[in-house]
Design an enzyme around this catalytic site. Structure first.
Site, PDB file in Angstrom:
ATOM      1  N   ARG A 157       0.857  -1.189   0.000  1.00  0.00           N
ATOM      2  CA  ARG A 157       0.000   0.000   0.000  1.00  0.00           C
ATOM      3  C   ARG A 157       0.892   1.238   0.000  1.00  0.00           C
ATOM      4  NH1 ARG A 157      -1.931   0.339   6.401  1.00  0.00           N
ATOM      5  NH2 ARG A 157       0.155   0.107   7.242  1.00  0.00           N
ATOM      6  N   GLU A 196      -2.326   7.703   6.287  1.00  0.00           N
ATOM      7  CA  GLU A 196      -0.905   7.929   6.565  1.00  0.00           C
ATOM      8  C   GLU A 196      -0.095   8.219   5.312  1.00  0.00           C
ATOM      9  OE1 GLU A 196       0.636   4.781   9.075  1.00  0.00           O
ATOM     10  OE2 GLU A 196      -0.261   5.718  10.833  1.00  0.00           O
ATOM     11  N   CYS A 206       6.690  13.236 -11.760  1.00  0.00           N
ATOM     12  CA  CYS A 206       7.070  13.901 -10.499  1.00  0.00           C
ATOM     13  C   CYS A 206       8.259  14.828 -10.714  1.00  0.00           C
ATOM     14  CB  CYS A 206       7.397  12.869  -9.423  1.00  0.00           C
ATOM     15  SG  CYS A 206       5.910  12.091  -8.758  1.00  0.00           S
ATOM     16  N   GLU A 348      -5.691   6.786  15.565  1.00  0.00           N
ATOM     17  CA  GLU A 348      -5.337   5.372  15.759  1.00  0.00           C
ATOM     18  C   GLU A 348      -4.457   5.233  16.995  1.00  0.00           C
ATOM     19  OE1 GLU A 348      -3.327   3.313  12.610  1.00  0.00           O
ATOM     20  OE2 GLU A 348      -4.611   4.189  11.074  1.00  0.00           O
ATOM     21  N   GLU A 396      -1.586  -7.833   9.190  1.00  0.00           N
ATOM     22  CA  GLU A 396      -1.915  -7.289  10.511  1.00  0.00           C
ATOM     23  C   GLU A 396      -2.804  -8.206  11.323  1.00  0.00           C
ATOM     24  OE1 GLU A 396      -3.003  -3.253   9.156  1.00  0.00           O
ATOM     25  OE2 GLU A 396      -0.986  -2.737   9.826  1.00  0.00           O
TER      26      GLU A 396
HETATM   27  C1  GAL Z   1      -1.034   2.528  11.061  1.00  0.00           C
HETATM   28  C2  GAL Z   1      -1.838   2.361   9.799  1.00  0.00           C
HETATM   29  C3  GAL Z   1      -2.883   1.278   9.969  1.00  0.00           C
HETATM   30  C4  GAL Z   1      -2.255   0.053  10.555  1.00  0.00           C
HETATM   31  C5  GAL Z   1      -1.605   0.411  11.863  1.00  0.00           C
HETATM   32  C6  GAL Z   1      -0.977  -0.748  12.570  1.00  0.00           C
HETATM   33  O1  GAL Z   1       0.162   3.174  10.836  1.00  0.00           O
HETATM   34  O2  GAL Z   1      -2.466   3.567   9.465  1.00  0.00           O
HETATM   35  O3  GAL Z   1      -3.461   1.017   8.713  1.00  0.00           O
HETATM   36  O4  GAL Z   1      -1.304  -0.441   9.676  1.00  0.00           O
HETATM   37  O5  GAL Z   1      -0.600   1.343  11.623  1.00  0.00           O
HETATM   38  O6  GAL Z   1      -0.299  -0.329  13.726  1.00  0.00           O
END
Ligand code: GAL
Length: 729
Positions: A157, A196, A206, A348, A396
């Protein structure tokens, strides 16, 4: 996930009180200004008309379309967990547009309806963080080119080109459809744009855009050559097309590339935000930033984000974990200060473990609640998680979640989250209140980049974190920590933000001096402000050219009243020390070790408060003060090796200036206090960050424990990792 390694760490009023906000105040709040002081001095809630702290997080029903029962269970469990808001569809592009132009929104209709039926809100995401496979195949230009010239494969991603017209058109198309379809949906609370943002691309598109950006910035090649000092190693450019940020030892060029990457990313985000704002001007758009991530200047996103949002994954483990908290608090303060005190979104955090940590230790009982209330104490109006439910597969699958693979509510994590949810429900009156510091700490991404790109005055330490900026960030936190320890609130601002609302501005290592900053510092001090500057200030201009005429340059020599003739760079464990002069105006005594930088200073106009103990420059000034107008400028010429110096210095300044603390009490080690004010009410967040019980003697006055709904005694027993939310009555 290479990006990981670059991260720093890392109530009772009802909705009616929002209606009391005068129109002008609402407009100023929306623009990010601090509200005027009055009883109606609260910012609007994140979601119009919904005056509650948001609690929830990333939810990925798109991974469970094959098992609708799981989605139904989730909606029920979310309510049980006291949650109210979720980010949905973040990486769901393949499920939303499985083939070019064929949209399959039906499942998302069901998800949004389910959220609404359960009284839950959605930050609907735009899916641009990960593109669908068909797009990578049909339009290779959307795939990034890395620094070696290789076009990246589809997988992963955050690996798209921010300039590609195709990618911009495709994101605009799907975003417009999302806005049309869900703009009036009752569950819609706001927009979570992409995810992010990070990284850069070196494709021809670019590079072309970069050259165009350089033309606009420098005007002519002659000026660019001059700014980059290209006579060095025969680097002069004869044509704009010769410019390639990968090949040059010109630090000015690298610095411009750093700026351009941020510019282009913000521009990409603006393209995404436009259709969303057009359809729903009353709802917020934001994106989740990565704290102090080096690669992007997060502050430049304030133009496009209605609220700032960040993802927090601190390493808080072991009995000494509290020592990491000042660094975490610093980032919370940074995100609140970016928009002048406007509450930010904790978008998050992990409810339990973080799978990408080398050692994902469990949060100890109380730690999760404390971490969330700490963020809120600093000005967050939310506590959001990654992730709601663990997936069965993918990168994840072992990352912490509110719902484990086991699936029930019978887990410690679920119970912790649910009990926090119930408590957050009692903190409505905190929503929209803010923090009002008298102290500001200056932190600029431009300074970090400049220090990173410059070969000298010494090299970084070599580990990934400090190599980037020669310990600039660490130094900022070193100057922030003593205030934190005393419960003195601090804004973390950029040097281009106003100084006049503060009484004390601490600006460590202003290595790169942005235009106008020295003049604004002078005006601040002349008007009675106190300014602290340190070693490595006023060294170079925005282009990266060294300022001539003696450091600190660019007007700071006159302001500080000192001239830095040379900088001694120290090997580890030096014997050098700062010795306070007897009878100095700050009343400081004793001596302190220093490390790495010792500037050899002439006190031209300034008064010497401390001098060096050893070596051939023993006796020469090391800490000075200069009176300018009705204010003062302190100059610290060496890097203190221990907290003791910072503690003593900050304490003396706080005492001297009569700066208010959040709580007038002796705070035991590991206890910190934040204060949020607004709507005529004052809330104190008192945390015992240690794994052992402690006690705090409250000052005279009446305090209520907001969560327990009762008055508290004069001596507060603080359990291990205990946090209280007090209201001063
Ligand atoms: C963040 C990200 C999430 C997930 C998370 C895991 O940086 O935005 O999509 O990957 O970390 O800690």
């Amino acid at each position: 996930m290479p990006v990981r390694r670059r991260r720093f760490m890392q109530t009772g009023l009802g909705a009616a009180s929002w209606l009391a906000l005068p129109g002008a105040l609402v407009a100023r709040a929306a623009a990010g200004a601090t509200p005027a002081s009055s009883t109606a001095d609260r910012y609007p809630p994140l979601v119009p008309g919904y005056a509650h702290l948001l609690h929830g997080g990333d939810w990925n029903p798109d991974q469970w379309l094959h098992e609708p029962q799981v989605i139904a269970d989730d909606l029920r469990l979310m309510r049980e967990a006291g949650c109210n808001a979720f980010s949905v569809g973040i990486f769901a592009w393949s499920q939303l547009e499985p083939q070019e132009g064929r949209y399959t929104f039906e499942w998302l209709d069901g998800v949004m309806d389910g959220l609404a039926k359960n009284g839950l809100r959605a930050f609907l995401a735009t899916p641009s963080g990960a593109k669908p496979r068909w797009m990578s195949e049909r339009y290779p230009e959307v795939r990034r080119i890395d620094g070696t010239g290789r076009r990246l494969p589809h997988g992963d991603r955050h690996n798209h080109c921010f300039t590609s017209p195709v990618y911009r058109e495709k994101t605009r198309a799907i975003d417009s459809r999302l806005a049309e379809r869900y703009g009036k949906h009752p569950a819609l609370a706001g927009w979570h744009i992409s995810n992010e943002f990070n990284g850069s691309c070196y494709c021809e598109l670019c590079l072309g855009a970069f050259r165009g950006w350089l033309r606009a910035r420098h005007g002519t090649l002659e000026r660019l050559n001059q700014a980059y000092w290209t006579a060095f190693w025969s680097q002069a450019f004869q044509d704009w097309d010769q410019i390639d940020p990968r090949e040059s030892p010109l630090d000015g060029l690298m610095l411009d590339w750093d700026r351009f990457v941020t510019h282009q990313t913000v521009d990409f985000m603006k393209n995404e935000a436009a259709p969303l704002k057009a359809a729903t001007p009353h709802l917020l758009v934001t994106t989740n930033m990565m704290g102090t991530f080096t690669g992007l200047d997060s502050r430049r996103f304030t133009d496009v984000c209605d609220r700032m949002a960040w993802d927090s994954y601190p390493h808080l483990h072991g009995t000494e974990s509290w020592k990491q908290v000042p660094g975490l608090s610093f980032v919370h303060d940074l995100y609140r200060s970016m928009k002048g005190g406007l509450p930010f979104i904790l978008m998050e955090s992990t409810p339990s473990q973080t799978n990408w940590f080398h050692t994902p230790s469990l949060k100890r009982p109380g730690q999760h609640r404390q971490e969330m209330l700490l963020a809120i104490g600093h000005g967050a109006d939310s506590a959001m998680y990654f992730q709601w439910r663990k997936g069965q597969g993918g990168f994840e699958k072992f990352h912490g979640a509110v719902i484990d693979h086991e699936g029930s509510t019978n887990s410690r994590v679920f119970k912790d989250v649910a009990s926090l949810g119930a408590e957050l429900g009692k903190l409505d009156a905190v929503v929209g209140t803010t923090v009002r510091p008298e102290v500001a700490l200056v932190h600029d991404w431009e300074i970090r980049w400049a220090l990173h790109r410059a070969q000298g005055p010494r090299q970084g330490r070599g580990d990934w974190f400090n190599w980037f900026d020669k310990e600039y960030l660490t130094t900022c936190v070193d100057h922030y920590r003593p205030f934190w320890k005393r419960g003195v609130p601090v804004d973390v601002i950029e040097s281009t933000q106003p100084f006049d609302r503060y009484r004390l501005v601490v600006a460590p290592m202003v290595f790169l001096l942005q235009p106008g900053v020295a003049d604004r510092m002078r005006a601040f001090v002349t008007g009675g402000g106190t300014l602290v500057l340190t070693y490595l200030s006023g060294v170079q201009d925005q282009a990266g050219l060294v300022l001539r005429g003696g450091w600190p340059g660019g007007g700071l020599r006159e302001l500080t009243g000192v001239w830095v003739e040379e900088i001694d760079s120290l090997y580890p464990n030096p014997a050098q020390r700062i010795v306070m002069k007897a009878g100095n105006a700050l009343g400081l005594a004793g001596d302190h070790p220093v490390r790495e930088y010792c500037e050899l200073v002439h006190a031209e106009k300034a008064t010497v408060l401390a001098s060096y103990a050893n070596d051939f420059y023993a006796g020469r000034p090391c800490l000075t003060v200069n009176t300018v107008g009705s204010g003062r400028v302190y100059y610290l010429a060496a890097r203190p090796a221990e907290e003791a110096f910072h503690d003593a210095f900050a304490q003396a300044l706080v005492r001297d200036l009569g700066i208010a603390r959040n709580l007038d009490a002796a705070l035991p080690e590991g206890v910190t206090v934040q204060k949020r004010e607004g709507g005529g009410r004052t809330f104190l967040f008192v945390h015992n960050l240690k794994a052992v019980e402690q006690a705090l003697d409250l000052p005279r006055g009446r305090f209520a424990d907001v969560l327990a709904g009762k008055d508290v005694p004069g001596r507060l027993a603080l359990p291990a990792y205990g946090t209280f939310v007090l209201e001063r009555l």
